[in-house]
Scaffold this active site. Structure first.
Site, PDB file in Angstrom:
ATOM      1  N   LYS A  16     -11.549  -4.534  20.244  1.00 17.62           N
ATOM      2  CA  LYS A  16     -11.035  -4.439  21.473  1.00 17.62           C
ATOM      3  C   LYS A  16      -9.704  -4.048  20.983  1.00 17.62           C
ATOM      4  CE  LYS A  16     -12.371  -8.442  22.952  1.00 17.62           C
ATOM      5  NZ  LYS A  16     -13.554  -8.805  22.255  1.00 17.62           N
ATOM      6  N   GLY A  40      -9.084 -13.510  18.092  1.00 19.26           N
ATOM      7  CA  GLY A  40      -8.155 -13.128  17.037  1.00 19.26           C
ATOM      8  C   GLY A  40      -8.018 -11.455  16.715  1.00 19.26           C
ATOM      9  N   HIS A  41      -7.056 -10.820  17.196  1.00 21.58           N
ATOM     10  CA  HIS A  41      -6.861  -9.627  17.352  1.00 21.58           C
ATOM     11  C   HIS A  41      -6.536  -8.885  16.033  1.00 21.58           C
ATOM     12  CE1 HIS A  41      -7.132  -9.885  21.605  1.00 21.58           C
ATOM     13  NE2 HIS A  41      -6.396 -10.638  21.552  1.00 21.58           N
ATOM     14  N   THR A 237     -18.341 -19.356  25.302  1.00 22.99           N
ATOM     15  CA  THR A 237     -16.995 -20.277  25.393  1.00 22.99           C
ATOM     16  C   THR A 237     -17.008 -20.685  26.643  1.00 22.99           C
ATOM     17  OG1 THR A 237     -14.830 -19.642  24.835  1.00 22.99           O
ATOM     18  CG2 THR A 237     -15.780 -17.904  26.012  1.00 22.99           C
ATOM     19  N   ARG A 301     -15.062 -17.250   9.222  1.00 28.18           N
ATOM     20  CA  ARG A 301     -16.330 -17.460   9.130  1.00 28.18           C
ATOM     21  C   ARG A 301     -16.948 -15.946   9.017  1.00 28.18           C
ATOM     22  NH1 ARG A 301     -18.085 -21.239  14.093  1.00 28.18           N
ATOM     23  NH2 ARG A 301     -16.474 -19.449  15.195  1.00 28.18           N
ATOM     24  N   ARG A 303     -19.671 -13.190   9.634  1.00 30.18           N
ATOM     25  CA  ARG A 303     -20.178 -12.932  10.872  1.00 30.18           C
ATOM     26  C   ARG A 303     -21.738 -12.685  10.870  1.00 30.18           C
ATOM     27  NH1 ARG A 303     -15.317  -9.278  12.595  1.00 30.18           N
ATOM     28  NH2 ARG A 303     -13.872 -10.889  13.426  1.00 30.18           N
ATOM     29  N   GLY A 413     -12.725   4.125  12.180  1.00 31.20           N
ATOM     30  CA  GLY A 413     -11.954   3.517  10.953  1.00 31.20           C
ATOM     31  C   GLY A 413     -11.042   2.947  11.586  1.00 31.20           C
TER      32      GLY A 413
HETATM   33  P1  IMP Z   1     -14.840 -21.546  21.560  1.00 33.10           P
HETATM   34  O1  IMP Z   1     -14.366 -20.415  22.283  1.00 33.10           O
HETATM   35  O2  IMP Z   1     -13.873 -21.969  20.412  1.00 33.10           O
HETATM   36  O3  IMP Z   1     -15.220 -22.721  22.315  1.00 33.10           O
HETATM   37  O4  IMP Z   1     -16.179 -21.257  20.849  1.00 33.10           O
HETATM   38  C1  IMP Z   1     -17.425 -20.937  21.609  1.00 33.10           C
HETATM   39  C2  IMP Z   1     -18.121 -19.848  21.034  1.00 33.10           C
HETATM   40  O5  IMP Z   1     -17.551 -18.595  21.257  1.00 33.10           O
HETATM   41  C3  IMP Z   1     -18.460 -19.866  19.589  1.00 33.10           C
HETATM   42  O6  IMP Z   1     -19.766 -19.218  19.185  1.00 33.10           O
HETATM   43  C4  IMP Z   1     -17.266 -19.137  18.858  1.00 33.10           C
HETATM   44  O7  IMP Z   1     -17.648 -18.633  17.642  1.00 33.10           O
HETATM   45  C5  IMP Z   1     -17.337 -17.888  20.032  1.00 33.10           C
HETATM   46  N1  IMP Z   1     -16.004 -17.173  20.075  1.00 33.10           N
HETATM   47  C6  IMP Z   1     -14.973 -17.722  20.580  1.00 33.10           C
HETATM   48  N2  IMP Z   1     -14.002 -16.775  20.607  1.00 33.10           N
HETATM   49  C7  IMP Z   1     -14.260 -15.610  19.763  1.00 33.10           C
HETATM   50  C8  IMP Z   1     -13.854 -14.550  19.468  1.00 33.10           C
HETATM   51  O8  IMP Z   1     -12.915 -14.229  20.009  1.00 33.10           O
HETATM   52  N3  IMP Z   1     -14.792 -13.746  18.992  1.00 33.10           N
HETATM   53  C9  IMP Z   1     -16.177 -14.109  18.795  1.00 33.10           C
HETATM   54  N4  IMP Z   1     -16.582 -15.234  18.998  1.00 33.10           N
HETATM   55  C10 IMP Z   1     -15.680 -16.024  19.681  1.00 33.10           C
END
Ligand code: IMP
Length: 427
Positions: A16, A40-41, A237, A301, A303, A413
């Site tokens: 995004k 995380g952008h 989330t 981590r 993916r 890309g």
């Molecule tokens: P939390 O948002 O840290 O509570 O995590 C809950 C779930 O959402 C977990 O599976 C995280 O890996 C996932 N998650 C939260 N933020 C992101 C993101 O920006 N990208 C991908 N997965 C996310």
């Protein structure tokens, strides 16, 4: 004037940031509505990589106001460190370039500690441990501390003290240490002093920008399938990641929204635990992970990787009312032969066109795959659809047909230039 919402159409990490950065060329204001530093952008500009977690990706364009909306949960320590880095890089010059909603909730040390300790127990969600869930729990419990409160030391003290009365016994029970109020209070007050110039009325600001006919971009975080209400609960989330969340998180009515663009990778990834029926275990998954650099921008981590899931995308298209789709990382599929595309699910003799959300159904549902030809040509230099390898074009047009919404952009890309722009939602 246009109000465009950008939404992740999968499990987050769809790229995004790059699309927002491209569209920000036309936007006067970029606003985030939910989540916090769990996002995380990863932005690449002129070969330089920059990762932001709170500040919207619009920050790369001078003169664009970046708004952290009231629906967000903000870790002030993280925000200050981002502001410092952005200033050092000359990307945040004017105080008016950043506005933090005074009703956004504050994440303090004990939220993060609770998140960490809960993640050590059985049934962990695989969170980012950024304190997101505990902060939203406090918000829903009407105990939360808000950004505006940081400017009032007596209120900070009262809220921190009463929160710790409830939180400390829980921390102890989970195997942690209790927090002392005094240092937390002085830390929070210091955050307030340092951030005061950016804290204000985000909802009013966004509303006024729309009234003045400015181009406004609402930047989603995470992905549709991580939505608290319509995702793969409980592996989600704690906020609303869908387009409707932009309205509640920013205080804007749905009638203001002009376009909703969903972002999807050309394949699928997920971080953390939870169902992922098209996941590719073993070598093929590893190949995609390495080719796509699929490691979390927030936690590092690896993916989980798999085939594109059309039924999951259909759910995302429906729940956000998407008007267009941007496909990212098409270049990563170069050399993958053949490519599979999940087009439906089979569950107890029935064919489903959308991903089922109940955990038991998800465990039983079997993906129905179509096999499509791959391609070997490098696509990173391609700037128009016609110049893509024929098999890549067929893949994209099959996705478009299956989803029934037009493709507006294809990314080949990580750099700004490595993009095929088909339609501009701001025009
Ligand atoms: P939390 O948002 O840290 O509570 O995590 C809950 C779930 O959402 C977990 O599976 C995280 O890996 C996932 N998650 C939260 N933020 C992101 C993101 O920006 N990208 C991908 N997965 C996310």
């Amino acid at each position: 004037m246009a109000v465009v919402v950008i939404v992740g159409a999968q499990w987050g990490d769809e790229g995004k940031g790059k699309v927002v950065d491209l569209y920000t060329e036309h936007a006067d204001c970029v606003a985030r509505w939910g989540g916090g530093a769990n996002a995380g952008h990863t932005l690449v500009v002129e070969g330089k990589k920059l990762v932001t977690h709170l500040v919207p990706s619009g920050v790369l364009r001078p003169g664009t106001t970046c708004v952290l909306g009231d629906g967000m949960v903000v870790d002030p320590d993280q925000l200050l460190s981002e502001v410092r880095d952005l200033k050092e890089q000359g990307l945040l010059v004017d105080d008016r370039d950043l506005l933090v909603g005074r009703r956004a909730h504050v994440i303090l040390g004990y939220h993060k500690r609770l998140d960490e300790l809960r993640e050590q127990r059985a049934g962990a969600i695989g969170t980012t441990k950024r304190g997101i869930g505990p902060a939203y729990e406090a918000k829903a419990g009407r105990r939360g501390l808000r950004m505006g409160d940081l400017l009032r030391p007596e209120r900070v003290a009262a809220l921190v003290e009463s929160n710790l009365e409830e939180v400390n016994p829980v921390l102890l029970r989970l195997g942690g240490e209790p927090f002392a109020a005094a240092p937390l209070v002085s830390e929070a007050v210091r955050y307030g002093e340092a951030l005061a110039r950016w804290i204000g009325d985000a909802g009013r600001f966004v509303h006024d920008a729309i009234l003045k006919g400015k181009n406004v971009l609402f930047e989603g975080a995470q992905g549709s399938l991580l939505d608290l209400d319509h995702g793969t609960y409980p592996y989600v989330t704690s906020s609303s990641t869908l387009a409707g969340g932009a309205c509640t998180g920013l205080g804007v009515g749905p009638t203001q929204i002009g376009a909703v663009i969903g972002i999807a990778k050309a394949y699928a990834t997920r971080v953390g635990a939870g169902p992922f029926p098209t996941e590719l275990p073993g070598d093929q998954g590893n190949l995609l992970r390495e080719a796509g650099g699929e490691y979390g921008a927030t936690t590092g981590r690896p993916r989980r990787c798999g085939w594109l899931d059309i039924p999951a995308l259909r759910l995302a298209v429906r729940t956000s009312g998407m008007t267009g789709l941007a496909v990212t990382k098409l270049d990563v599929l170069t050399g993958v032969q053949p490519i599979k595309l999940c087009v439906a699910y089979r569950l107890r003799g029935e064919t489903l066109d959308e991903l089922p959300l109940d955990l038991d159904d998800l465990a039983e549902a079997e993906p129905v795959y179509e096999t499509v030809d791959g391609w070997t040509e490098d696509t990173r230099g391609v700037r128009d659809l016609e110049s893509l390898p024929q098999a890549a074009r067929r893949y994209l047009s099959r996705i478009e047909d299956l989803l029934g919404i037009p493709m507006v952009l294809v990314s080949v890309g990580p750099n700004r230039a490595e993009t095929i722009v088909l339609r501009n939602p701001f025009r």
